[in-house]
Design a protein around this motif. Structure first.
Motif, short mmCIF file in Angstrom:
data_model
loop_
_atom_site.label_atom_id
_atom_site.label_comp_id
_atom_site.label_asym_id
_atom_site.label_seq_id
_atom_site.Cartn_x
_atom_site.Cartn_y
_atom_site.Cartn_z
N VAL A 1 -0.96 -6.40 7.09
CA VAL A 1 0.15 -6.18 5.88
C VAL A 1 -0.78 -4.70 4.41
CG1 VAL A 1 1.60 -7.38 4.11
CG2 VAL A 1 1.19 -8.35 6.21
N HIS A 2 -1.46 -5.27 3.89
CA HIS A 2 -1.95 -4.13 3.03
C HIS A 2 -2.57 -2.39 3.95
CE1 HIS A 2 -2.86 -5.99 -0.92
NE2 HIS A 2 -2.64 -7.14 -0.11
N ALA A 3 -3.17 -2.78 4.99
CA ALA A 3 -2.68 -1.42 5.56
C ALA A 3 -1.25 -0.49 5.71
CB ALA A 3 -3.58 -1.41 6.65
N MET A 4 -0.36 -1.50 6.26
CA MET A 4 1.07 -0.95 6.26
C MET A 4 1.23 -0.45 4.89
SD MET A 4 2.79 -3.03 8.89
CE MET A 4 2.49 -5.44 8.36
N PRO B 1 1.88 4.97 4.13
CA PRO B 1 2.95 6.58 3.51
C PRO B 1 1.67 7.18 2.78
CG PRO B 1 4.20 4.27 3.50
CD PRO B 1 2.87 3.90 3.95
N TRP B 2 1.36 6.51 1.50
CA TRP B 2 0.09 6.98 0.71
C TRP B 2 -1.18 7.68 1.16
CZ3 TRP B 2 -4.39 5.43 -0.98
CH2 TRP B 2 -4.49 4.41 -0.87
N TRP C 1 3.24 6.88 -2.81
CA TRP C 1 2.47 5.93 -3.38
C TRP C 1 4.16 4.42 -3.94
CZ3 TRP C 1 2.80 4.45 -8.31
CH2 TRP C 1 1.62 3.16 -8.94
N LEU C 2 4.86 5.50 -4.42
CA LEU C 2 6.38 4.64 -5.20
C LEU C 2 6.59 4.31 -4.27
CD1 LEU C 2 7.88 3.84 -7.79
CD2 LEU C 2 8.77 6.18 -7.38
N ASN C 3 6.74 4.44 -3.00
CA ASN C 3 7.40 3.79 -1.21
C ASN C 3 6.68 2.62 -1.12
OD1 ASN C 3 7.21 3.74 0.98
ND2 ASN C 3 8.95 4.49 0.85
N SER C 4 5.40 2.78 -1.06
CA SER C 4 4.14 1.47 -0.93
C SER C 4 4.51 0.36 -1.89
CB SER C 4 3.22 2.20 -0.65
OG SER C 4 2.74 3.76 0.31
#
Length: 331
Positions: free
Chosen positions: A158-161, A165-166, A191-194
């Motif tokens: 999950v954290h890799a997913m 993006p960033w 990063w904001l998307n993440s």
């Protein structure tokens, strides 16, 4: 001995997943460097936990943050959905994704002075940091008994997913010969998307605690995770110079809307098929092995497994249909 076994269960699944991605990427960086980033990721997890504690202490001196967010992260009390969403967005998402970003940028900035880093190398560094962060988080949950081994194994990627993006945007910027200002803006947007995806997943994962109709939000968790896994795989193909897999291929608006609807339907079916199997495994995990061979339990396992398998195969069939339609159009 107990602590060591918890450490093994916390670290081995992320390390195995890191090895899987290492084997899939051509011209991957040395394994020792990836392990170094994995350790840095675990350290960033400890830093994030400390910053979250400091954040709550400081904010509590100005406002009643405990009441706003409803409950502590390790407790199981019911709280308002707004409080949980606010905490996940303002505190957890920002701090954790920020710590992971710093854990990639600082050592990568040092390495790029000595080596020419490829796009895929920076992306793998991001995956390694995210999985190291996961290992530290796994150990915290297992040590405090707030998560089972099955839950943590399911949540390994999950954290890799979240960070993909960033990591992709950072790879574009670092591997480029001409670093443009728009590439920096792309890193911030990614990063904001993440951060938003991170907060949304945590909100959806806690929705089962609430009464209807809010409880239905939990059925959106695994479809959303499946979409994020698909995005991770697409970005992994891009950093290696491979073409992205096309599912929506028609040019007419009506047909494109139809294909988008099929993609959404496949995500709902496939995600909740995985969710159903996860719930089945969670239901059966407390039972002793001898109990599993009882007639009633065997029939329960068979029917639930068959039902979820049917939905999963149906979702796979829709995926194959869309792939076939795209190939037929372009070839």
């Amino acid at each position: 001995m107990v602590d060591f076994s918890l450490l093994v269960w916390a670290a081995i699944p992320p390390l195995l997943l890191l090895g899987y991605y290492y084997c899939r990427v051509s011209f991957a960086p040395p394994l020792l460097k990836l392990l170094m980033f994995f350790i840095i990721g675990a350290i960033s997890g400890i830093l994030a936990l400390s910053l979250e504690w400091i954040f709550e202490t400081v904010v509590n001196s100005f406002v009643n943050w405990q009441q706003i967010k409803g409950c502590l992260p390790t407790s199981r009390c019911a709280s308002t959905l707004f409080g949980v969403a606010l905490r996940q967005l303002v505190e957890v998402g920002l701090i954790e994704e920020g710590c992971k970003l710093v854990a990639v940028v600082v050592p990568t900035g040092y390495l790029q002075r000595r080596y020419r880093l490829l796009h895929s190398t920076v992306f793998l560094f991001t995956v390694a940091v995210a999985l190291g962060f996961t290992a530290e988080e796994n150990w915290i949950y297992l040590f405090h008994g707030t998560g089972s081994i099955l839950d943590r194994i399911i949540g390994t990627p999950v954290h890799a997913m979240f960070s993909a993006p960033w990591g992709y945007a950072l790879g574009i910027y670092i591997s480029s010969n001409t670093r443009l200002n728009r590439d920096r803006k792309f890193i911030f947007r990614a990063w904001l998307n993440s951060v938003i995806c991170h907060a949304l997943v945590n909100v959806l994962s806690s929705a089962w605690r609430y009464s209807l109709p809010l409880r239905f939000l939990s059925y959106g968790l695994f479809p959303f995770l499946l979409w994020m896994f698909w995005r991770l795989e697409q970005l992994l193909r891009k950093v290696q110079g491979k073409p992205a897999i096309t599912l929506i291929s028609d040019r007419t608006p009506q047909r494109r809307y139809w294909q988008r609807s099929l993609v959404l339907f496949a995500l709902v079916l496939g995600g909740n098929a995985i969710f159903g199997l996860f719930l089945l495994a969670r239901t059966l995990s407390p039972l002793s092995p001898s109990k599993l061979f009882d007639t009633d339990i065997l029939w329960f396992i068979f029917t639930r497994f068959l039902l979820n398998l049917f939905f999963g195969v149906l979702a796979w069939g829709i995926y194959r249909y869309l792939r076939h339609s795209a190939r037929r159009r372009y070839f």
